[in-house]
Design a protein around this motif. Structure first.
Motif, PDB file in Angstrom:
ATOM      1  N   ILE A   1      38.489  39.425  35.617  1.00  0.00           N
ATOM      2  CA  ILE A   1      39.016  40.181  34.491  1.00  0.00           C
ATOM      3  C   ILE A   1      38.246  39.808  33.230  1.00  0.00           C
ATOM      4  CG2 ILE A   1      41.086  40.696  33.137  1.00  0.00           C
ATOM      5  CD1 ILE A   1      42.731  39.761  35.568  1.00  0.00           C
ATOM      6  N   ASN A   2      38.044  40.773  32.348  1.00  0.00           N
ATOM      7  CA  ASN A   2      37.232  40.562  31.149  1.00  0.00           C
ATOM      8  C   ASN A   2      38.049  39.986  29.987  1.00  0.00           C
ATOM      9  OD1 ASN A   2      38.669  43.043  30.755  1.00  0.00           O
ATOM     10  ND2 ASN A   2      37.245  43.592  29.121  1.00  0.00           N
ATOM     11  N   PHE A   3      38.670  38.823  30.192  1.00  0.00           N
ATOM     12  CA  PHE A   3      39.407  38.185  29.105  1.00  0.00           C
ATOM     13  C   PHE A   3      38.479  37.802  27.953  1.00  0.00           C
ATOM     14  CE2 PHE A   3      42.431  37.238  32.604  1.00  0.00           C
ATOM     15  CZ  PHE A   3      43.564  37.794  32.046  1.00  0.00           C
ATOM     16  N   VAL A   4      37.259  37.402  28.287  1.00  0.00           N
ATOM     17  CA  VAL A   4      36.240  37.079  27.289  1.00  0.00           C
ATOM     18  C   VAL A   4      35.187  38.177  27.328  1.00  0.00           C
ATOM     19  CG1 VAL A   4      34.476  35.416  26.577  1.00  0.00           C
ATOM     20  CG2 VAL A   4      36.647  34.604  27.571  1.00  0.00           C
ATOM     21  N   PRO A   5      34.873  38.788  26.182  1.00  0.00           N
ATOM     22  CA  PRO A   5      33.888  39.880  26.175  1.00  0.00           C
ATOM     23  C   PRO A   5      32.570  39.467  26.816  1.00  0.00           C
ATOM     24  CG  PRO A   5      34.995  39.738  24.050  1.00  0.00           C
ATOM     25  CD  PRO A   5      35.430  38.535  24.833  1.00  0.00           C
ATOM     26  N   GLY A   6      32.068  40.323  27.689  1.00  0.00           N
ATOM     27  CA  GLY A   6      30.777  40.068  28.314  1.00  0.00           C
ATOM     28  C   GLY A   6      30.824  39.178  29.535  1.00  0.00           C
TER      29      GLY A   6
ATOM     30  N   SER B   1      43.767  40.892  19.947  1.00  0.00           N
ATOM     31  CA  SER B   1      43.474  40.109  21.146  1.00  0.00           C
ATOM     32  C   SER B   1      44.739  39.901  21.966  1.00  0.00           C
ATOM     33  CB  SER B   1      42.883  38.745  20.774  1.00  0.00           C
ATOM     34  OG  SER B   1      43.881  37.902  20.218  1.00  0.00           O
ATOM     35  N   PHE B   2      44.530  39.637  23.244  1.00  0.00           N
ATOM     36  CA  PHE B   2      45.609  39.410  24.200  1.00  0.00           C
ATOM     37  C   PHE B   2      46.538  38.283  23.726  1.00  0.00           C
ATOM     38  CE2 PHE B   2      46.796  36.937  28.102  1.00  0.00           C
ATOM     39  CZ  PHE B   2      47.720  37.832  28.614  1.00  0.00           C
ATOM     40  N   MET B   3      45.967  37.130  23.329  1.00  0.00           N
ATOM     41  CA  MET B   3      46.786  35.999  22.917  1.00  0.00           C
ATOM     42  C   MET B   3      47.527  36.293  21.620  1.00  0.00           C
ATOM     43  SD  MET B   3      46.778  33.818  25.285  1.00  0.00           S
ATOM     44  CE  MET B   3      47.745  32.616  24.363  1.00  0.00           C
ATOM     45  N   THR B   4      46.912  37.034  20.710  1.00  0.00           N
ATOM     46  CA  THR B   4      47.598  37.406  19.469  1.00  0.00           C
ATOM     47  C   THR B   4      48.812  38.270  19.773  1.00  0.00           C
ATOM     48  OG1 THR B   4      45.529  37.312  18.214  1.00  0.00           O
ATOM     49  CG2 THR B   4      47.342  38.570  17.247  1.00  0.00           C
ATOM     50  N   ARG B   5      48.667  39.180  20.716  1.00  0.00           N
ATOM     51  CA  ARG B   5      49.792  40.055  21.054  1.00  0.00           C
ATOM     52  C   ARG B   5      50.902  39.287  21.774  1.00  0.00           C
ATOM     53  NH1 ARG B   5      45.310  43.403  21.718  1.00  0.00           N
ATOM     54  NH2 ARG B   5      45.169  42.997  23.965  1.00  0.00           N
ATOM     55  N   ILE B   6      50.549  38.294  22.587  1.00  0.00           N
ATOM     56  CA  ILE B   6      51.571  37.454  23.217  1.00  0.00           C
ATOM     57  C   ILE B   6      52.398  36.750  22.147  1.00  0.00           C
ATOM     58  CG2 ILE B   6      51.945  35.345  24.544  1.00  0.00           C
ATOM     59  CD1 ILE B   6      49.788  36.164  26.435  1.00  0.00           C
ATOM     60  N   ARG B   7      51.711  36.135  21.182  1.00  0.00           N
ATOM     61  CA  ARG B   7      52.441  35.452  20.114  1.00  0.00           C
ATOM     62  C   ARG B   7      53.246  36.445  19.282  1.00  0.00           C
ATOM     63  NH1 ARG B   7      47.516  32.337  20.094  1.00  0.00           N
ATOM     64  NH2 ARG B   7      46.605  33.734  18.528  1.00  0.00           N
ATOM     65  N   GLY B   8      52.676  37.632  19.051  1.00  0.00           N
ATOM     66  CA  GLY B   8      53.376  38.641  18.272  1.00  0.00           C
ATOM     67  C   GLY B   8      54.635  39.148  18.940  1.00  0.00           C
ATOM     68  N   LEU B   9      54.610  39.235  20.279  1.00  0.00           N
ATOM     69  CA  LEU B   9      55.789  39.707  21.004  1.00  0.00           C
ATOM     70  C   LEU B   9      56.982  38.797  20.748  1.00  0.00           C
ATOM     71  CD1 LEU B   9      57.141  41.578  23.093  1.00  0.00           C
ATOM     72  CD2 LEU B   9      56.226  40.090  24.879  1.00  0.00           C
ATOM     73  N   MET B  10      56.719  37.510  20.627  1.00  0.00           N
ATOM     74  CA  MET B  10      57.806  36.547  20.450  1.00  0.00           C
ATOM     75  C   MET B  10      58.539  36.751  19.125  1.00  0.00           C
ATOM     76  SD  MET B  10      55.873  33.114  21.865  1.00  0.00           S
ATOM     77  CE  MET B  10      55.114  33.076  23.502  1.00  0.00           C
TER      78      MET B  10
ATOM     79  N   VAL C   1      40.800  44.460  29.484  1.00  0.00           N
ATOM     80  CA  VAL C   1      41.548  43.715  28.476  1.00  0.00           C
ATOM     81  C   VAL C   1      41.012  43.995  27.075  1.00  0.00           C
ATOM     82  CG1 VAL C   1      42.212  41.386  27.714  1.00  0.00           C
ATOM     83  CG2 VAL C   1      42.078  41.931  30.154  1.00  0.00           C
ATOM     84  N   ASP C   2      41.946  44.132  26.128  1.00  0.00           N
ATOM     85  CA  ASP C   2      41.653  44.258  24.695  1.00  0.00           C
ATOM     86  C   ASP C   2      40.889  45.528  24.349  1.00  0.00           C
ATOM     87  OD1 ASP C   2      42.993  41.942  24.103  1.00  0.00           O
ATOM     88  OD2 ASP C   2      41.213  40.673  24.103  1.00  0.00           O
ATOM     89  N   ALA C   3      40.922  46.514  25.216  1.00  0.00           N
ATOM     90  CA  ALA C   3      40.269  47.790  24.934  1.00  0.00           C
ATOM     91  C   ALA C   3      41.256  48.735  24.255  1.00  0.00           C
ATOM     92  CB  ALA C   3      39.747  48.416  26.218  1.00  0.00           C
ATOM     93  N   LYS C   4      40.724  49.747  23.587  1.00  0.00           N
ATOM     94  CA  LYS C   4      41.557  50.780  22.991  1.00  0.00           C
ATOM     95  C   LYS C   4      42.035  51.741  24.074  1.00  0.00           C
ATOM     96  CE  LYS C   4      39.295  50.588  18.468  1.00  0.00           C
ATOM     97  NZ  LYS C   4      38.532  51.341  17.432  1.00  0.00           N
ATOM     98  N   PRO C   5      43.122  52.479  23.815  1.00  0.00           N
ATOM     99  CA  PRO C   5      43.695  53.346  24.850  1.00  0.00           C
ATOM    100  C   PRO C   5      42.711  54.335  25.466  1.00  0.00           C
ATOM    101  CG  PRO C   5      45.257  53.094  23.058  1.00  0.00           C
ATOM    102  CD  PRO C   5      43.997  52.406  22.613  1.00  0.00           C
ATOM    103  N   ALA C   6      41.827  54.921  24.674  1.00  0.00           N
ATOM    104  CA  ALA C   6      40.883  55.896  25.224  1.00  0.00           C
ATOM    105  C   ALA C   6      39.973  55.253  26.255  1.00  0.00           C
ATOM    106  CB  ALA C   6      40.063  56.532  24.103  1.00  0.00           C
ATOM    107  N   ALA C   7      39.507  54.034  25.976  1.00  0.00           N
ATOM    108  CA  ALA C   7      38.635  53.332  26.920  1.00  0.00           C
ATOM    109  C   ALA C   7      39.404  52.946  28.182  1.00  0.00           C
ATOM    110  CB  ALA C   7      38.041  52.092  26.264  1.00  0.00           C
TER     111      ALA C   7
END
Length: 334
Positions: free
Chosen positions: A15-20, A128-137, A79-85
């Protein structure tokens, strides 16, 4: 006790958790074919979720699984892509799934996404994925608003999928997500038991049946340390990411807690009439085992095998079964 119609496991192709880069850095076809033989033959699984970012890897892993007689649930992740992508990636995966379905009728299910409120940009705030995890809380009370965005995307995703793929579809929802299940053939949920939901785990599981469709646990499992059963889906957070990454102080390796957790939840699913359940996961090559507990990233792994020598560009990946591997073998044989 009812028998599950599918006894499965998740297989991460990277999975592309880290770009590239991908979470599974190196890809050796011989390793993947060996793993599918072990999943079907040694573990006795009759289905496997093949998930990841690279579509060629998804195809090859699916073909190896099909050759071993297993059904394949194909799940693209970006991961971390916009909806269109994400929708474009799904479109390509749906075309792949349809080619596999034509060659293997009745044996392919397409999963249109996983916990997209976290994995995709545009539903929860955060790039980012981790930012959204923290934001959900801290924004959990706003989930009804976020669910409107999520279901708007899922309607588009289902249209993209059904235009290209003519088999059954599902989605791997997070427990916090409110999904319009009328869009799907299966109700799918990543359902981790942990301290915060242990007292209501069975009650909430029963609610998924009210939609009148087969319920599939698309992910369940825990990591490999004392107390991992209390952390459930958050067990991976015991890693302190640095160079090199280390395990935070105070954690002790414990394979039995992982084995017991899987056994207990499989029993619950059978009693509650769940249609299928997929352990997360077979292996996590990015979290290799080390004898020194400070560097034993396998403690933070959901894999039921421990990777003792990560693959390189030239060398094969080597793994050994954990206690959970033996427990799952017993469950499937029974």
């Amino acid at each position: 006790m009812n028998a599950l119609s599918h006894r499965g496991i998740n297989y991460d192709t990277g999975i592309n958790f880290v770009p590239g880069s991908l979470s599974r850095e190196f890809w050796h076809s011989s390793d993947v074919e060996r793993d599918m033989r072990a999943i079907a033959g040694d573990l006795g699984c009759d289905a496997v979720t093949v998930l990841g970012t690279d579509l060629d890897r998804l195809r090859e892993a699916a073909e190896f699984a099909l050759a071993q007689g297993m059904d394949v649930w194909l799940q693209p992740r970006l991961v971390d892509a916009k909806p269109a992508a994400v929708l474009e990636h799904l479109a390509q995966a749906a075309e792949l799934a349809e080619r596999l379905r034509v060659a293997h009728p009745g044996r392919i299910v397409l999963n249109v996404g996983c916990e997209l409120s976290l994995f995709m940009r545009g539903i929860l705030p955060g790039r980012s994925f981790m930012t959204r995890i923290r934001g959900l809380m801290v924004t959990y009370f706003l989930m009804p608003v976020f669910n409107v965005r999520l279901n708007a995307h899922l309607r588009k995703a289902c249209a993209v999928a059904r235009e290209r793929f003519h088999g059954p579809i599902t989605y791997s929802s997070g427990e916090w997500e409110g999904v319009d299940w009328q869009l799907f053939d299966y109700v799918g949920v990543d359902y981790y038991r942990q301290a915060s939901n242990a007292s209501t785990y069975v009650e909430k599981l029963q609610r998924y049946r009210r939609h009148g469709k087969p319920v599939v646990i698309t992910e369940f499992g825990c990591c490999t340390f004392t107390g991992a059963d209390q952390k459930g889906g958050g067990g991976f957070l015991i890693v302190k990411w640095g160079d090199p990454p280390t395990i935070k102080p105070g954690y002790r390796r414990d394979e039995q807690v992982q084995a017991d957790y899987i056994g207990e939840l499989r029993g619950i699913y059978a009693r509650e009439g769940v249609d299928a359940a997929f352990v997360f996961a077979f292996s996590e090559p990015s979290n290799p085992y080390r004898e020194d507990p400070t560097y034993d990233l396998d403690m933070a792994s959901y894999g039921i095998v421990k990777v003792v020598r990560p693959a390189t560009a030239d060398d094969a990946e080597v793994w050994e079964p954990k206690a959970a591997f033996e427990r799952l073998r017993e469950l499937n044989s029974g």
